[in-house]
Design a protein around this motif. Sequence first.
Motif, PDB file in Angstrom:
ATOM      1  N   GLU A  72       0.667  -0.938   0.535  1.00 34.46           N
ATOM      2  CA  GLU A  72       0.020   0.141  -0.279  1.00 34.46           C
ATOM      3  C   GLU A  72       0.707   1.457  -0.011  1.00 34.46           C
ATOM      4  N   ARG A  73       0.359   2.240  -0.335  1.00 33.75           N
ATOM      5  CA  ARG A  73       1.026   3.384  -0.439  1.00 33.75           C
ATOM      6  C   ARG A  73       1.513   4.477   0.919  1.00 33.75           C
ATOM      7  N   ASP A  74       2.889   4.300   1.330  1.00 32.74           N
ATOM      8  CA  ASP A  74       3.347   5.043   2.332  1.00 32.74           C
ATOM      9  C   ASP A  74       3.289   3.764   3.485  1.00 32.74           C
ATOM     10  N   ASP A  75       2.776   2.454   3.085  1.00 38.71           N
ATOM     11  CA  ASP A  75       1.936   1.912   4.053  1.00 38.71           C
ATOM     12  C   ASP A  75       3.670   0.359   5.001  1.00 38.71           C
ATOM     13  N   ASN A  76       4.406  -0.007   3.607  1.00 41.20           N
ATOM     14  CA  ASN A  76       5.221  -0.845   4.133  1.00 41.20           C
ATOM     15  C   ASN A  76       6.902  -0.139   3.348  1.00 41.20           C
ATOM     16  N   TYR A  77       7.674  -1.443   4.366  1.00 39.01           N
ATOM     17  CA  TYR A  77       8.637  -1.041   3.731  1.00 39.01           C
ATOM     18  C   TYR A  77       9.774  -1.372   2.868  1.00 39.01           C
ATOM     19  N   HIS A  78      10.214  -1.506   1.487  1.00 41.18           N
ATOM     20  CA  HIS A  78      11.690  -2.434   0.893  1.00 41.18           C
ATOM     21  C   HIS A  78      12.011  -3.190   2.018  1.00 41.18           C
ATOM     22  N   GLY A  79      13.342  -2.569   2.339  1.00 39.56           N
ATOM     23  CA  GLY A  79      14.252  -3.372   2.180  1.00 39.56           C
ATOM     24  C   GLY A  79      15.885  -2.887   1.814  1.00 39.56           C
ATOM     25  N   MET A  80      15.576  -1.943   0.804  1.00 44.07           N
ATOM     26  CA  MET A  80      16.530  -1.789   0.201  1.00 44.07           C
ATOM     27  C   MET A  80      17.042  -0.338   0.206  1.00 44.07           C
ATOM     28  N   HIS A  81      18.427  -0.695  -0.567  1.00 44.26           N
ATOM     29  CA  HIS A  81      19.033   0.848  -0.582  1.00 44.26           C
ATOM     30  C   HIS A  81      18.557   1.500  -1.953  1.00 44.26           C
ATOM     31  N   ILE A  82      18.167   2.219  -2.379  1.00 43.59           N
ATOM     32  CA  ILE A  82      17.800   2.624  -3.421  1.00 43.59           C
ATOM     33  C   ILE A  82      18.893   4.479  -4.000  1.00 43.59           C
ATOM     34  N   ARG A  83      19.772   3.874  -4.605  1.00 47.86           N
ATOM     35  CA  ARG A  83      20.893   4.501  -4.677  1.00 47.86           C
ATOM     36  C   ARG A  83      20.445   5.907  -5.722  1.00 47.86           C
ATOM     37  N   ALA A  84      19.757   5.526  -6.601  1.00 47.04           N
ATOM     38  CA  ALA A  84      19.061   6.788  -8.164  1.00 47.04           C
ATOM     39  C   ALA A  84      18.387   8.447  -7.167  1.00 47.04           C
ATOM     40  N   ARG A  85      19.158   9.149  -7.711  1.00 45.57           N
ATOM     41  CA  ARG A  85      18.814  10.495  -6.759  1.00 45.57           C
ATOM     42  C   ARG A  85      18.204  11.524  -7.702  1.00 45.57           C
ATOM     43  N   LYS A  86      17.478  10.766  -8.016  1.00 51.34           N
ATOM     44  CA  LYS A  86      16.962  10.651  -9.535  1.00 51.34           C
ATOM     45  C   LYS A  86      15.010  11.545  -8.098  1.00 51.34           C
ATOM     46  N   HIS A  87      15.128   9.357  -7.575  1.00 53.75           N
ATOM     47  CA  HIS A  87      14.120   9.048  -6.997  1.00 53.75           C
ATOM     48  C   HIS A  87      13.893   8.805  -5.284  1.00 53.75           C
ATOM     49  N   PHE A  88      14.561  10.223  -5.516  1.00 56.73           N
ATOM     50  CA  PHE A  88      14.827  10.199  -3.144  1.00 56.73           C
ATOM     51  C   PHE A  88      13.662  11.161  -3.104  1.00 56.73           C
ATOM     52  N   GLU A  89      13.382  10.829  -1.620  1.00 52.53           N
ATOM     53  CA  GLU A  89      12.378  12.014  -1.148  1.00 52.53           C
ATOM     54  C   GLU A  89      12.783  13.297  -1.478  1.00 52.53           C
ATOM     55  N   ARG A  90      11.783  14.626  -1.585  1.00 58.62           N
ATOM     56  CA  ARG A  90      12.151  15.520  -0.552  1.00 58.62           C
ATOM     57  C   ARG A  90      11.331  16.013  -0.157  1.00 58.62           C
ATOM     58  N   CYS A  91      11.631  16.979   1.307  1.00 56.08           N
ATOM     59  CA  CYS A  91      10.770  17.216   2.369  1.00 56.08           C
ATOM     60  C   CYS A  91      10.894  18.933   2.302  1.00 56.08           C
ATOM     61  N   PRO A  92      10.415  19.605   2.318  1.00 57.87           N
ATOM     62  CA  PRO A  92      11.305  20.960   2.753  1.00 57.87           C
ATOM     63  C   PRO A  92      11.617  21.754   4.653  1.00 57.87           C
ATOM     64  N   SER A  93      11.593  21.508   5.204  1.00 59.00           N
ATOM     65  CA  SER A  93      12.834  22.073   6.855  1.00 59.00           C
ATOM     66  C   SER A  93      12.985  23.723   6.726  1.00 59.00           C
ATOM     67  N   ILE A  94      13.098  23.279   7.992  1.00 52.62           N
ATOM     68  CA  ILE A  94      13.924  24.998   8.103  1.00 52.62           C
ATOM     69  C   ILE A  94      15.424  25.029   8.991  1.00 52.62           C
ATOM     70  N   HIS A  95      15.342  22.746   9.123  1.00 47.45           N
ATOM     71  CA  HIS A  95      16.218  22.833   9.642  1.00 47.45           C
ATOM     72  C   HIS A  95      17.463  22.510   9.019  1.00 47.45           C
ATOM     73  N   THR A  96      18.648  22.005   9.716  1.00 46.94           N
ATOM     74  CA  THR A  96      20.065  22.084   8.180  1.00 46.94           C
ATOM     75  C   THR A  96      20.713  20.612   9.464  1.00 46.94           C
ATOM     76  N   ASP A  97      19.915  20.051  10.574  1.00 48.72           N
ATOM     77  CA  ASP A  97      20.447  18.545  10.845  1.00 48.72           C
ATOM     78  C   ASP A  97      20.172  17.668  10.030  1.00 48.72           C
ATOM     79  N   THR A  98      20.753  16.250   9.946  1.00 43.75           N
ATOM     80  CA  THR A  98      20.673  15.064   9.208  1.00 43.75           C
ATOM     81  C   THR A  98      20.485  14.110  10.529  1.00 43.75           C
ATOM     82  N   TYR A  99      19.851  13.211   9.744  1.00 40.19           N
ATOM     83  CA  TYR A  99      19.553  11.765  10.193  1.00 40.19           C
ATOM     84  C   TYR A  99      19.736  10.429   9.625  1.00 40.19           C
ATOM     85  N   GLY A 100      20.892  10.445  10.140  1.00 39.65           N
ATOM     86  CA  GLY A 100      22.299   9.356   9.107  1.00 39.65           C
ATOM     87  C   GLY A 100      22.789   9.908   8.294  1.00 39.65           C
ATOM     88  N   ASN A 101      23.625   8.682   7.639  1.00 44.45           N
ATOM     89  CA  ASN A 101      25.066   8.827   5.780  1.00 44.45           C
ATOM     90  C   ASN A 101      24.089   9.552   4.918  1.00 44.45           C
TER      91      ASN A 101
END
Length: 157
Positions: free
Chosen positions: A30-59
């Motif tokens: 389902e949409r936004d309900d399951n986790y595929h468990g793989m590392h997708i490396r194609a940056r074109k398909h990365f998820e983007r979200c606006p933020s006012i903070h510059t801190d990151t979580y993870g590498n």
Amino acid sequence: MNLRILKKLSKRAAVYLPLLGDHREQFRSERDDNYHGMHIRARKHFERCPSIHTDTYGNDEIVIAPRSRAGHRWPYIKVRPPVHPRRGTIMVGATTGYYEPEWDEECAWSALDKLVLCHFTDWSDWEHLRPTRNLNTPAAVFAAADVMLREHGVSLP
């Protein structure tokens, strides 16, 4: 690999899994309900979200500070690899654990890839595990899965 290719490979891999002994429940994600468990490396398909903070979580998370043509700074944009598959991707899952059982799921392509890699690995020396077959491409993984089916005396329907 991107999410569209992952969906196609999972659909093709779902046929192999029951024949090779993986009898976990197969279902469509389902949409936004399951986790595929793989590392997708194609940056074109990365998820983007606006933020006012510059801190990151993870590498994997990247912060972008875009500017307009006039030089005005917009809010920061956090970019990270997708963790949810596309809607309709074939997933396999089962409940694991004894006292506190938990649901464990992965996409069908990941399950087949792990199954084939474990079968074609030389386990005689635990310190230096090495594959006995080249499994770098999806075509090679499906060819190896066909060899495993022939070893079991089963054919595709």
